[in-house]
Design an enzyme around this catalytic site. Structure first.
Site, PDB file in Angstrom:
ATOM      1  N   GLU A  98       0.837  -1.196   0.000  1.00 44.05           N
ATOM      2  CA  GLU A  98       0.000   0.000   0.000  1.00 44.05           C
ATOM      3  C   GLU A  98       0.874   1.248   0.000  1.00 44.05           C
ATOM      4  O   GLU A  98       1.994   1.236   0.516  1.00 44.05           O
ATOM      5  CB  GLU A  98      -0.916  -0.049   1.245  1.00 44.05           C
ATOM      6  N   ASP A  99       0.361   2.319  -0.571  1.00 44.73           N
ATOM      7  CA  ASP A  99       1.131   3.565  -0.579  1.00 44.73           C
ATOM      8  C   ASP A  99       1.174   4.209   0.808  1.00 44.73           C
ATOM      9  O   ASP A  99       2.228   4.558   1.305  1.00 44.73           O
ATOM     10  CB  ASP A  99       0.592   4.550  -1.639  1.00 44.73           C
ATOM     11  N   ASP A 102      -3.688   5.683   6.384  1.00 48.60           N
ATOM     12  CA  ASP A 102      -4.193   6.938   6.933  1.00 48.60           C
ATOM     13  C   ASP A 102      -5.175   6.580   8.050  1.00 48.60           C
ATOM     14  O   ASP A 102      -4.761   6.290   9.176  1.00 48.60           O
ATOM     15  CB  ASP A 102      -4.835   7.697   5.760  1.00 48.60           C
ATOM     16  N   PHE A 151      -1.082  16.311   3.797  1.00 47.42           N
ATOM     17  CA  PHE A 151      -1.473  15.630   2.570  1.00 47.42           C
ATOM     18  C   PHE A 151      -0.297  15.589   1.608  1.00 47.42           C
ATOM     19  O   PHE A 151       0.279  16.613   1.266  1.00 47.42           O
ATOM     20  CB  PHE A 151      -2.673  16.308   1.908  1.00 47.42           C
ATOM     21  N   VAL A 152       0.081  14.374   1.190  1.00 46.14           N
ATOM     22  CA  VAL A 152       1.264  14.215   0.342  1.00 46.14           C
ATOM     23  C   VAL A 152       0.894  13.637  -1.021  1.00 46.14           C
ATOM     24  O   VAL A 152      -0.087  12.918  -1.162  1.00 46.14           O
ATOM     25  CB  VAL A 152       2.331  13.314   1.023  1.00 46.14           C
ATOM     26  N   ASP A 158      -1.626  10.503  -5.382  1.00 44.55           N
ATOM     27  CA  ASP A 158      -2.242  11.557  -6.186  1.00 44.55           C
ATOM     28  C   ASP A 158      -3.080  12.510  -5.356  1.00 44.55           C
ATOM     29  O   ASP A 158      -3.436  12.232  -4.215  1.00 44.55           O
ATOM     30  CB  ASP A 158      -3.176  10.930  -7.224  1.00 44.55           C
ATOM     31  N   ARG A 164       1.034  11.820  -9.625  1.00 39.37           N
ATOM     32  CA  ARG A 164       1.504  10.458  -9.331  1.00 39.37           C
ATOM     33  C   ARG A 164       2.923  10.217  -9.828  1.00 39.37           C
ATOM     34  O   ARG A 164       3.649   9.406  -9.279  1.00 39.37           O
ATOM     35  CB  ARG A 164       0.596   9.410  -9.980  1.00 39.37           C
TER      36      ARG A 164
HETATM   37  P1  IMP Z   1      -7.348   5.026   4.718  1.00 43.20           P
HETATM   38  O1  IMP Z   1      -8.442   4.047   4.438  1.00 43.20           O
HETATM   39  O2  IMP Z   1      -7.879   6.287   5.342  1.00 43.20           O
HETATM   40  O3  IMP Z   1      -6.195   4.454   5.508  1.00 43.20           O
HETATM   41  O4  IMP Z   1      -6.900   5.531   3.322  1.00 43.20           O
HETATM   42  C1  IMP Z   1      -5.789   5.114   2.669  1.00 43.20           C
HETATM   43  C2  IMP Z   1      -5.825   5.651   1.262  1.00 43.20           C
HETATM   44  O5  IMP Z   1      -6.133   7.036   1.223  1.00 43.20           O
HETATM   45  C3  IMP Z   1      -4.463   5.536   0.641  1.00 43.20           C
HETATM   46  O6  IMP Z   1      -4.337   4.316  -0.038  1.00 43.20           O
HETATM   47  C4  IMP Z   1      -4.429   6.707  -0.296  1.00 43.20           C
HETATM   48  O7  IMP Z   1      -4.969   6.328  -1.538  1.00 43.20           O
HETATM   49  C5  IMP Z   1      -5.335   7.738   0.324  1.00 43.20           C
HETATM   50  N1  IMP Z   1      -4.554   8.753   1.066  1.00 43.20           N
HETATM   51  C6  IMP Z   1      -4.476   8.919   2.409  1.00 43.20           C
HETATM   52  N2  IMP Z   1      -3.668   9.929   2.733  1.00 43.20           N
HETATM   53  C7  IMP Z   1      -3.224  10.426   1.572  1.00 43.20           C
HETATM   54  C8  IMP Z   1      -2.313  11.498   1.226  1.00 43.20           C
HETATM   55  O8  IMP Z   1      -1.742  12.218   2.080  1.00 43.20           O
HETATM   56  N3  IMP Z   1      -2.099  11.681  -0.095  1.00 43.20           N
HETATM   57  C9  IMP Z   1      -2.669  10.950  -1.070  1.00 43.20           C
HETATM   58  N4  IMP Z   1      -3.515   9.931  -0.804  1.00 43.20           N
HETATM   59  C10 IMP Z   1      -3.788   9.681   0.500  1.00 43.20           C
HETATM   60 MG    MG Z   2      -4.514   3.995  -2.087  1.00 35.04          MG
END
Ligand code: IMP
Ligand code: MG
Length: 174
Positions: A98-99, A102, A151-152, A158, A164
């Protein structure tokens, strides 16, 4: 897009050095046999590409698509599979790639659905972690960098599908 400011948070060099360490660690941790790298589309594509080459062990690559934030910067709390795996993963060692973690909502959901397919093991590798934002507890076995709540974009990540292809990870400032 043109008036947004980008500030480099993690340079391409630091990203690459850290991925070499993660690859070596993963090589050490897993028993013999293929490892299934499951990339979460689309943000993880670049990390998966570099991580797979930082490992010496054989790996297989698959992708899963999960609905994300759309055009916003925060989660809608709603998650669905938009593209399923091509492979049958029963009995396999799975490493979800995963990238960024969050809120943890996406990975909690994904772990739940992949678990039902009875893999031998399942772990998570995330390039970035924003621990302050966690709503659901997730165990991330391999973390590249813990970052503050900003936010990155870049290196696969993206904002509304832009940025990206940046080599560095940058903070997107309004
Ligand atoms: P989560 O379900 O809130 O943990 O969301 C994770 C997903 O949100 C990641 O796979 C990203 O696609 C997106 N995301 C969360 N934070 C960022 C950020 O700072 N920049 C870009 N995408 C983000
Ligand atoms: Mg993602």
């Amino acid at each position: 897009m043109s008036d947004a400011k980008l500030r480099v948070l993690i340079s391409a060099e630091r990203i690459q050095a850290r991925i070499q360490e993660l690859g070596a660690q993963i090589d050490k941790d897993y028993p013999e046999g293929p490892l299934y790298l499951v990339g979460i589309l689309k943000g993880a594509f670049m990390f998966l590409s570099d991580l797979s080459r930082a490992m010496k062990r054989p790996s297989r690559i698959d992708f899963i698509g999960i609905s994300s934030y759309g055009r916003g910067k925060t989660t809608s709390g709603e998650v669905k599979v938009t593209k399923d795996l091509d492979s049958v993963v029963e009995g396999a060692d799975l490493l979800i790639v995963e990238d960024i973690v969050d809120s943890g909502v996406t990975l909690t959901y994904l772990m739940h659905i992949l678990d039902q397919r009875r893999p031998r093991s399942i772990r998570i590798a995330a390039l970035l972690d924003k621990p302050e934002r966690r709503l659901r507890p997730v165990q991330v076995a391999y973390v590249g960098f813990s970052i503050p709540d900003e936010f990155v974009v870049g290196y696969g990540l993206d904002y509304a599908e832009d940025y990206r292809n940046l080599k560095d990870i940058c903070v997107l400032e309004a």
